[in-house]
Scaffold this active site. Structure first.
Site, PDB file in Angstrom:
ATOM      1  N   ASP A  88       0.917  -1.171  -0.037  1.00  0.00           N
ATOM      2  CA  ASP A  88      -0.205  -0.139  -0.020  1.00  0.00           C
ATOM      3  C   ASP A  88       0.962   1.184   0.034  1.00  0.00           C
ATOM      4  OD1 ASP A  88      -2.417   1.289   0.384  1.00  0.00           O
ATOM      5  OD2 ASP A  88      -1.848   1.699   2.445  1.00  0.00           O
ATOM      6  N   THR A 121      -3.586   4.771  -3.243  1.00  0.00           N
ATOM      7  CA  THR A 121      -2.669   5.437  -2.875  1.00  0.00           C
ATOM      8  C   THR A 121      -1.303   5.517  -3.724  1.00  0.00           C
ATOM      9  OG1 THR A 121      -2.225   3.709  -1.508  1.00  0.00           O
ATOM     10  CG2 THR A 121      -3.419   5.520  -0.329  1.00  0.00           C
ATOM     11  N   THR A 122      -1.025   4.436  -4.322  1.00  0.00           N
ATOM     12  CA  THR A 122       0.093   4.246  -5.152  1.00  0.00           C
ATOM     13  C   THR A 122      -0.092   4.997  -6.432  1.00  0.00           C
ATOM     14  OG1 THR A 122       0.317   2.159  -4.503  1.00  0.00           O
ATOM     15  CG2 THR A 122       1.841   2.407  -6.112  1.00  0.00           C
TER      16      THR A 122
HETATM   17  P1  ADP Z   1      -3.258   1.448  -5.536  1.00  0.00           P
HETATM   18  O1  ADP Z   1      -2.712   1.948  -3.991  1.00  0.00           O
HETATM   19  O2  ADP Z   1      -3.114   2.771  -6.396  1.00  0.00           O
HETATM   20  O3  ADP Z   1      -4.732   1.181  -5.242  1.00  0.00           O
HETATM   21  P2  ADP Z   1      -2.521  -0.892  -6.380  1.00  0.00           P
HETATM   22  O4  ADP Z   1      -1.262  -1.588  -6.124  1.00  0.00           O
HETATM   23  O5  ADP Z   1      -3.830  -1.463  -5.700  1.00  0.00           O
HETATM   24  O6  ADP Z   1      -2.469   0.385  -6.278  1.00  0.00           O
HETATM   25  O7  ADP Z   1      -2.888  -0.812  -7.978  1.00  0.00           O
HETATM   26  C1  ADP Z   1      -4.123  -0.474  -8.445  1.00  0.00           C
HETATM   27  C2  ADP Z   1      -4.013  -0.641 -10.016  1.00  0.00           C
HETATM   28  O8  ADP Z   1      -3.996  -1.862 -10.420  1.00  0.00           O
HETATM   29  C3  ADP Z   1      -5.200   0.281 -10.481  1.00  0.00           C
HETATM   30  O9  ADP Z   1      -4.915   0.869 -11.573  1.00  0.00           O
HETATM   31  C4  ADP Z   1      -6.117  -0.810 -10.932  1.00  0.00           C
HETATM   32  O10 ADP Z   1      -7.002  -0.520 -11.984  1.00  0.00           O
HETATM   33  C5  ADP Z   1      -5.028  -2.339 -11.376  1.00  0.00           C
HETATM   34  N1  ADP Z   1      -5.731  -3.348 -11.295  1.00  0.00           N
HETATM   35  C6  ADP Z   1      -6.331  -3.875 -10.196  1.00  0.00           C
HETATM   36  N2  ADP Z   1      -6.592  -5.047 -10.477  1.00  0.00           N
HETATM   37  C7  ADP Z   1      -6.159  -5.449 -12.096  1.00  0.00           C
HETATM   38  C8  ADP Z   1      -6.475  -6.313 -12.843  1.00  0.00           C
HETATM   39  N3  ADP Z   1      -7.328  -7.573 -12.447  1.00  0.00           N
HETATM   40  N4  ADP Z   1      -6.178  -6.253 -14.122  1.00  0.00           N
HETATM   41  C9  ADP Z   1      -5.480  -5.203 -14.498  1.00  0.00           C
HETATM   42  N5  ADP Z   1      -5.205  -4.083 -13.581  1.00  0.00           N
HETATM   43  C10 ADP Z   1      -5.673  -4.155 -12.611  1.00  0.00           C
END
Ligand code: ADP
Ligand code: MG
Length: 570
Positions: A88, A121-122
């Protein structure tokens, strides 16, 4: 332009002061005025902006690899040697002790994204870093920062407008459709976490948990408890309050551990044989007098216990200790008691079961007692848990997490928190967009098309913003080990042909319609991320001077700096 004054003695606070506050009005030919203390460090102008941008990029680099379902995790060890494993962005940035005044802004937006929407958040950090990176060449070529800021603000407003326009609304009144929507959003949030393998299991749990709450969806009504041992999938959701069995005395074993339709007394009273002579000085001349004092002490306790018994409460919970005499007394009268209940648990029980926490037993009328359908003590892993279910007042639930390593459970808790926040957000606000870079690509296309209708520098700047948005799909590819250029080209082409929800398909190293693939995210996550990232980059671009005061060790503020020094509460 703003200046950063970093006064070391006000807990590292950054404050902005207008220009005239440190230059005299007419500085023609005057003798040199010494304004700032010796040792003051100040730098200004373009190099300063560039250096701030570089610092922010270092921050973005720190979290870059954690983005998305194929993102990596970070292990951070703090100064006490405590290890945290997290994916996170906000958690990682909070753990890093960042001292650069401008870079702290990025930490702040990650934190605010965490507080406001809980996820993304990322993304917000990466976006801010990328906006700044795109602004850098313009700054180097002496475009005035204010022009960049204006264009960025405009582009962000446009992007938000576009999100609102294209986001899909789900029919809230159909419970089945609503539930599906919530599950998909929770699943997308969880798919980028350490618990991605148990995504289905936790998705259901998170949605159930939020559904158990009332309309206001108070976050503190979901309790999360961690019990090491067992597998992740041994975690349970309890529709009520649960907390770990408290410390107990002899006699406890004789108490019944299950009641139905019971009354609960919530206390903040110590039920222990207390030497009342501790509270006052007592002088005695004879053994009889001494005995009468001891008797009085017992009587005080027994009176309290008697009142509690007569009140009709079956379960007695107290924040303070309940001693062995009291425990035995309750056991003899078919009652259950628990002392030293953690305040948070006691309050949650109070909210759920009604009643109020009493500091005396004098007015124990029926309306201050809580009630619930069942109380039970059960075994979970190596721990005993007290459960209260069927609570009439507030709707509440408790998630009991199981798992091997402590760091792992902790990261699970953080991941569930993200997912819970997302579900709450989606319930309040039913617009969704497709993730996996789809929405960013569409916004990028929109801004690029728009920029072509504008004359002047703004055209280039809006184009820069459009390019910056591509960082999300690009990073998702890079983290998954794909050829980012190739996939981005495909995505650009598909979006130009009108495939608005095409994004990265992390399973097949290709592009796919992520709306159909059910990679859904609440629109508000993206709106907030883009607005916050644009604001942060504008703020950093608007700073052209940093003045750093020398450390104020000897001459702190009057009063020896007590209470306002570094690290002390203000
Ligand atoms: P954040 O802290 O920004 O939420 P994450 O590591 O949770 O960071 O990554 C979120 C990103 O990953 C988002 O842009 C989301 O759309 C993408 N994402 C999540 N699940 C999938 C998936 N199954 N396929 C493609 N992209 C995904
Ligand atoms: Mg996430």
């Amino acid at each position: 332009m703003n200046k950063i004054f970093n006064y070391e003695n006000s807990a590292g606070k950054v404050c902005y002061l207008p220009l005239h506050s440190f230059f005299t009005k007419d500085n023609k030919m005057q003798p040199q005025i010494i304004l700032l203390k010796e040792g003051t460090d100040s730098s200004q102008g373009v190099p300063q902006i560039i250096s701030n941008i570089n610092a922010c990029q270092a921050i973005a680099d720190a979290v870059r690899t954690t983005l998305g379902p194929r993102g990596m995790d970070k292990l951070i060890i703090n100064d006490q040697g405590k290890a945290t494993i997290s994916n996170d962005g906000a958690t990682i940035l909070k753990q890093l002790d960042i001292v650069h005044p401008a870079a702290k802004t990025l930490v702040d937006i990650a934190k605010s994204q965490d507080a406001e929407v809980g996820d993304g958040t990322t993304s917000v950090t990466l976006l801010a870093g990328e906006f700044l990176k795109e602004a850098k060449p313009f700054i180097e070529e002496a475009v005035h920062p204010q022009i960049i800021i204006k264009a960025f603000r405009k582009a962000a407003t446009e992007a938000v407008k576009k999100i609102k326009e294209i986001s899909m609304r789900i029919n809230k009144s159909d419970p089945k459709e609503m539930r599906q929507l919530l599950e998909k959003c929770a699943a997308t949030s969880l798919s980028s976490k350490l618990v991605a393998h148990q995504k289905d299991f936790f998705t259901k749990m998170v949605v159930d948990a939020v559904m158990l709450l009332d309309e206001l969806l108070p976050l503190n009504m979901i309790g999360v408890k961690k019990v090491t041992g067992g597998g992740l999938e041994d975690s349970v959701l309890i529709a009520g309050v649960a907390f770990k069995k408290t410390f107990s005395y002899a006699g406890f074993e004789m108490q019944p551990k299950k009641y139905t339709n019971l009354k609960i007394a919530l206390l903040n009273i110590e039920l222990e044989l207390k030497a009342e002579r501790d509270n006052a000085e007592v002088r005695v001349d004879s053994v009889e007098e001494y005995q009468s004092i001891v008797d009085a002490e017992w009587k005080i306790l027994y009176d309290k216990l008697d009142i509690l018994h007569k009140s009709g409460a079956k379960v007695i919970l107290s924040k303070l200790p309940i001693g062995d005499v009291a425990t035995q007394y309750f056991a003899d009268r078919d009652m259950f008691c628990a002392g030293r209940v953690v305040e948070e648990d006691l309050k949650r029980t109070m909210k759920a079961c009604g009643g109020s926490i009493q500091t005396t037993v004098q007015n124990l009328s029926p309306d201050v007692l809580g009630n619930c359908e069942t109380f039970e003590e059960i075994q979970i892993g190596g721990e005993r848990y007290n459960l209260f279910t069927g609570c009439p007042q507030a709707r509440t639930c408790t998630i009991i997490l199981r798992g091997g390593a402590e760091q792992f459970i902790e990261e699970t808790e953080r991941s569930l928190h993200d997912a819970i926040m997302i579900v709450r957000r989606t319930m309040k606000n039913d617009a969704v967009v497709a993730g996996g870079g789809a929405i960013e690509m569409e916004l990028s296309k929109h801004l690029r098309n728009m920029s072509r209708t504008i004359a002047g520098k703004e055209q280039l700047l809006m184009g820069a913003m459009a390019k910056a948005l591509e960082i999300i799909p690009r990073q998702l590819c890079e983290n998954a080990g794909f050829d980012a250029t190739n996939i981005l080209n495909k995505l650009r082409q598909r979006h130009a042909q009108g495939g608005i929800w095409y994004g990265v398909d992390v399973l097949n190293e290709d592009i796919a319609d992520n709306f159909e693939n059910c990679v859904w995210e609440p629109a508000v996550v993206k709106i907030n991320a883009i607005t916050a990232a644009a604001e942060a980059s504008c703020l950093i671009l608007s700073v052209d001077e940093t003045v750093k005061n020398p450390k104020a060790q000897q001459d702190g503020p009057p009063g020896g700096g007590m209470g306002r020094g570094r690290g002390r509460p203000m």
